[in-house]
Scaffold this motif. Structure first.
Motif, mmCIF file in Angstrom:
data_model
loop_
_atom_site.group_PDB
_atom_site.id
_atom_site.type_symbol
_atom_site.label_atom_id
_atom_site.label_comp_id
_atom_site.label_asym_id
_atom_site.label_seq_id
_atom_site.Cartn_x
_atom_site.Cartn_y
_atom_site.Cartn_z
ATOM 1 N N LEU A 193 0.974 -1.219 -0.114
ATOM 2 C CA LEU A 193 0.090 0.160 0.060
ATOM 3 C C LEU A 193 0.881 1.260 -0.087
ATOM 4 O O LEU A 193 2.032 1.166 0.425
ATOM 5 N N THR A 208 -1.676 5.843 3.951
ATOM 6 C CA THR A 208 -2.803 5.043 3.639
ATOM 7 C C THR A 208 -3.871 5.180 5.164
ATOM 8 O O THR A 208 -3.384 4.921 6.087
ATOM 9 N N ARG A 224 -9.466 -0.685 -2.327
ATOM 10 C CA ARG A 224 -8.604 0.595 -2.104
ATOM 11 C C ARG A 224 -9.094 1.624 -3.142
ATOM 12 O O ARG A 224 -9.385 1.069 -4.135
ATOM 13 N N ASP A 239 -7.211 5.051 -4.691
ATOM 14 C CA ASP A 239 -6.276 6.301 -4.544
ATOM 15 C C ASP A 239 -6.958 7.634 -4.533
ATOM 16 O O ASP A 239 -7.868 7.860 -5.379
#
Length: 287
Positions: A126, A130, A231, A233
């Protein structure tokens, strides 16, 4: 956590509440979306966010262990970690490709509840900065349903009421679940001198702590209907010179958050404005 529409809805009766909950929890809709969009590029989503209130508590790592998906490790300081409630008003939250027409998109209120990930010790790989989303709340049924169906990284719920009120003295946030699955919360923080609570001294000085809590490149979340990790971004270019220190003067948090150790006045600060962009949304691990 299953979605439950608030009872004190303003857009329909009991039947529509049940329909809203059914749609939000319908795994087959998400599976259809995954099958259709898996090979298509993600359309970046942009919002001109304003009146952002950060409220953070140091809590024992063991107290939040049940919220952490397999493979994810939290950043900790002497057995403690940080939980943050981040609440703000969106500014025309919609696809970037709309350009000037994005002003036609709505501007919902949102609150996201997060923990901070130790990326170097986590799997899959990652970005260094994060966060782990544990709750996301909107005041809009359209955005709450949209993120439940079209996103794996934003496990959202709808509040009966979510208000962010900014004035010359500070910012107040109220979340009323309305009997739904969103949490209840009341926070009031006033502008004041920068002062770091003793519990946060392990993170460094005021500037270092604020930088750590605000500057993120990605968010992860456990997928609602699969044993998997998603996830997203993100781009959140906060100008640290614009951050305004605050002191928490009232904090009425839900019992389950208090049981995790979120007691006393939180570390608070505000960001007047920032442009937020969601750059991706994908499942990155299964177990």
């Amino acid at each position: 956590m299953d979605y439950r529409a608030p009872r004190n809805t303003t857009w329909g009766g009991v039947g529509l509440n049940r329909l809203e909950s059914w749609l939000a929890n319908a795994a087959f809709l998400r599976n259809m979306r995954r099958a259709v969009f898996a090979r298509l590029p993600f359309p970046p989503l942009v919002s001109d966010v304003r009146d952002v209130l950060y409220a953070s508590w140091m809590v024992p790592v063991d107290a939040v262990a049940g919220l952490v998906p397999p493979g994810v490790v939290l950043r900790q300081w002497g057995g403690m970690t940080v939980v943050t409630v981040l609440t703000y008003a969106h500014g025309h939250f919609g696809p970037r490709w709309l350009g000037p027409l994005r002003r036609l998109c709505l501007s919902p209120m949102q609150s996201n509840w997060r923990l901070y990930v130790d990326a170097a010790r986590s799997t899959p790989q990652l970005p260094e900065r994060t966060v782990l989303f544990t709750r996301n709340v909107f005041d809009s049924w359209l955005y709450a349903l949209g993120t439940r169906v079209f996103s794996d990284a934003l496990p959202s719920h709808r509040a009966g009421r979510l208000a962010v009120v900014a004035d010359a003295q500070g910012i107040a946030v109220r979340i009323d679940s309305g009997g739904g699955s969103a949490p209840d919360l009341y926070l009031r923080a006033d502008y004041g001198p920068a002062a770091l609570p003793d519990a946060f001294a392990v993170m460094g000085d005021w500037a270092a702590t604020v930088a750590y809590l605000t500057c993120q490149d990605a968010a992860v979340a456990q997928v609602a209907d699969l044993p998997a990790l998603a996830r997203s971004d993100i781009s959140l270019p906060v100008n640290l010179a614009d951050v305004r220190p605050m002191r928490g003067v009232v904090a009425d948090v839900p019992d389950w958050l208090r049981a995790m150790g979120a007691v006393g006045m939180p570390l608070c600060f505000a960001v007047p404005r920032v442009t937020f962009t969601a750059l991706s949304d994908a499942i990155v691990a299964r177990w």
